[in-house]
Design a protein around this motif. Structure first.
Motif, PDB file in Angstrom:
ATOM      1  N   SER A 207       0.798  -1.229   0.000  1.00  0.00           N
ATOM      2  CA  SER A 207       0.000   0.000   0.000  1.00  0.00           C
ATOM      3  C   SER A 207       0.832   1.282   0.000  1.00  0.00           C
ATOM      4  O   SER A 207       0.268   2.368  -0.064  1.00  0.00           O
ATOM      5  CB  SER A 207      -0.927   0.003   1.225  1.00  0.00           C
ATOM      6  N   ILE A 208       2.148   1.158   0.090  1.00  0.00           N
ATOM      7  CA  ILE A 208       2.970   2.371   0.104  1.00  0.00           C
ATOM      8  C   ILE A 208       2.901   3.069  -1.247  1.00  0.00           C
ATOM      9  O   ILE A 208       2.764   4.291  -1.312  1.00  0.00           O
ATOM     10  CB  ILE A 208       4.428   2.062   0.514  1.00  0.00           C
ATOM     11  N   GLY A 209       2.984   2.306  -2.314  1.00  0.00           N
ATOM     12  CA  GLY A 209       2.798   2.826  -3.666  1.00  0.00           C
ATOM     13  C   GLY A 209       3.495   4.129  -3.946  1.00  0.00           C
ATOM     14  O   GLY A 209       4.715   4.214  -3.995  1.00  0.00           O
ATOM     15  N   ARG A 210       2.703   5.176  -4.087  1.00  0.00           N
ATOM     16  CA  ARG A 210       3.225   6.475  -4.521  1.00  0.00           C
ATOM     17  C   ARG A 210       3.957   7.242  -3.436  1.00  0.00           C
ATOM     18  O   ARG A 210       4.603   8.234  -3.715  1.00  0.00           O
ATOM     19  CB  ARG A 210       2.088   7.327  -5.062  1.00  0.00           C
ATOM     20  N   PHE A 211       3.835   6.819  -2.178  1.00  0.00           N
ATOM     21  CA  PHE A 211       4.464   7.572  -1.099  1.00  0.00           C
ATOM     22  C   PHE A 211       5.945   7.219  -1.004  1.00  0.00           C
ATOM     23  O   PHE A 211       6.322   6.058  -1.044  1.00  0.00           O
ATOM     24  CB  PHE A 211       3.777   7.280   0.239  1.00  0.00           C
ATOM     25  N   GLY A 212       6.764   8.240  -0.852  1.00  0.00           N
ATOM     26  CA  GLY A 212       8.199   8.012  -0.772  1.00  0.00           C
ATOM     27  C   GLY A 212       8.579   7.207   0.456  1.00  0.00           C
ATOM     28  O   GLY A 212       9.361   6.268   0.379  1.00  0.00           O
ATOM     29  N   THR A 213       8.010   7.550   1.586  1.00  0.00           N
ATOM     30  CA  THR A 213       8.345   6.894   2.848  1.00  0.00           C
ATOM     31  C   THR A 213       7.117   6.887   3.744  1.00  0.00           C
ATOM     32  O   THR A 213       6.309   7.805   3.698  1.00  0.00           O
ATOM     33  CB  THR A 213       9.499   7.642   3.563  1.00  0.00           C
ATOM     34  N   ASN A 214       7.004   5.853   4.542  1.00  0.00           N
ATOM     35  CA  ASN A 214       5.986   5.785   5.590  1.00  0.00           C
ATOM     36  C   ASN A 214       6.682   6.119   6.906  1.00  0.00           C
ATOM     37  O   ASN A 214       7.503   5.360   7.398  1.00  0.00           O
ATOM     38  CB  ASN A 214       5.369   4.386   5.637  1.00  0.00           C
ATOM     39  N   ILE A 215       6.373   7.297   7.457  1.00  0.00           N
ATOM     40  CA  ILE A 215       6.882   7.676   8.772  1.00  0.00           C
ATOM     41  C   ILE A 215       5.850   7.171   9.775  1.00  0.00           C
ATOM     42  O   ILE A 215       4.666   7.481   9.657  1.00  0.00           O
ATOM     43  CB  ILE A 215       7.082   9.199   8.868  1.00  0.00           C
ATOM     44  N   HIS A 216       6.299   6.376  10.728  1.00  0.00           N
ATOM     45  CA  HIS A 216       5.358   5.661  11.584  1.00  0.00           C
ATOM     46  C   HIS A 216       5.854   5.572  13.018  1.00  0.00           C
ATOM     47  O   HIS A 216       6.953   6.000  13.354  1.00  0.00           O
ATOM     48  CB  HIS A 216       5.133   4.245  11.035  1.00  0.00           C
ATOM     49  N   GLY A 217       5.029   4.977  13.843  1.00  0.00           N
ATOM     50  CA  GLY A 217       5.359   4.659  15.231  1.00  0.00           C
ATOM     51  C   GLY A 217       5.204   3.173  15.440  1.00  0.00           C
ATOM     52  O   GLY A 217       5.528   2.372  14.561  1.00  0.00           O
ATOM     53  N   HIS A 218       4.697   2.778  16.607  1.00  0.00           N
ATOM     54  CA  HIS A 218       4.262   1.428  16.957  1.00  0.00           C
ATOM     55  C   HIS A 218       5.381   0.430  17.257  1.00  0.00           C
ATOM     56  O   HIS A 218       5.224  -0.412  18.122  1.00  0.00           O
ATOM     57  CB  HIS A 218       3.354   0.866  15.860  1.00  0.00           C
ATOM     58  N   THR A 219       6.503   0.516  16.572  1.00  0.00           N
ATOM     59  CA  THR A 219       7.519  -0.534  16.688  1.00  0.00           C
ATOM     60  C   THR A 219       8.555  -0.271  17.780  1.00  0.00           C
ATOM     61  O   THR A 219       9.473  -1.073  17.958  1.00  0.00           O
ATOM     62  CB  THR A 219       8.236  -0.740  15.338  1.00  0.00           C
ATOM     63  N   HIS A 220       8.422   0.836  18.489  1.00  0.00           N
ATOM     64  CA  HIS A 220       9.319   1.224  19.587  1.00  0.00           C
ATOM     65  C   HIS A 220      10.776   1.221  19.139  1.00  0.00           C
ATOM     66  O   HIS A 220      11.160   2.103  18.392  1.00  0.00           O
ATOM     67  CB  HIS A 220       9.054   0.380  20.831  1.00  0.00           C
ATOM     68  N   ALA A 221      11.599   0.280  19.563  1.00  0.00           N
ATOM     69  CA  ALA A 221      13.018   0.307  19.210  1.00  0.00           C
ATOM     70  C   ALA A 221      13.311  -0.459  17.922  1.00  0.00           C
ATOM     71  O   ALA A 221      14.451  -0.500  17.472  1.00  0.00           O
ATOM     72  CB  ALA A 221      13.855  -0.276  20.351  1.00  0.00           C
TER      73      ALA A 221
END
Length: 195
Positions: A121-135
């Motif tokens: 689903s990332i497709g056209r987006f350069g990067t997915n800036i996210h949280g959730h994964t902690h370290a």
């Protein structure tokens, strides 16, 4: 001119996060044993970095229990919450402290979310800036063995465990980090908005 900051997974009021460890099962993710001590240190670091007029995108898991919600009133900035899996209270509970509540946000051709977006689903987006994964970081498996080989540069985590002083990080610094890792900033494949 106001600055823009990103942060995720503050987990204010969460005793359990003070016991989270790295993959070795020994090294703590956060230096505190007491959630009140953690909260005070993170509020102090936040307010030393963020001015009242700065914009802050919080990518979810802001507080764990309802009694910690008033801490949010002490945090500098014009705040937007991109809800995470632990942001379970009613909208009215958060809207006292955040200008806007969202499921995701697109900024500079990159998608901001709490949980990393599925790779299909990332497709056209350069990067997915996210949280959730902690370290942890999203990794690319080796095609032949399935072993996790390297960081997937389509993803960048802004959990407090990966930011200086467990505080919001400047958007410009996130862009520098993405570029340094070989990631892409901005829309890809010409699918961005026409200006």
């Amino acid at each position: 001119m106001p600055s823009v900051f990103l942060v995720s997974d503050t987990h204010f009021g969460h005793a359990g996060v003070c016991r989270f460890t790295r993959a070795d099962g020994v090294t703590k993710l956060r230096p505190w044993s007491d959630p009140d001590e953690m909260d005070e240190a993170m509020v102090r670091a936040w307010n030393e970095r963020v001015r009242p007029t700065d914009k802050v995108y919080h990518l979810g898991d802001v507080v764990i229990n309802r009694k910690a919600l008033p801490i949010l009133n002490r945090l500098n900035g014009d705040k937007v919450l991109i809800r995470g899996n632990h942001d379970i209270f009613k909208d009215e509970d958060y809207s006292k402290y955040f200008r806007s509540l969202r499921g995701y946000h697109v900024m500079n051709g990159m998608i901001l979310s709490h949980i990393p977006v599925h790779s299909d689903s990332i497709g056209r987006f350069g990067t997915n800036i996210h949280g959730h994964t902690h370290a942890n970081r999203v990794m690319v498996p080796l095609a032949t063995s399935g072993v996790l080989d390297r960081i997937d540069t389509r993803y960048h985590c802004v959990c407090v465990e990966q930011t200086p002083d467990f505080a919001p990080i400047l958007f410009e610094d996130v862009i520098k980090r993405i570029k340094a890792e070989g990631g892409h900033v901005g829309f890809q494949n010409g699918n961005g908005p026409v200006m």
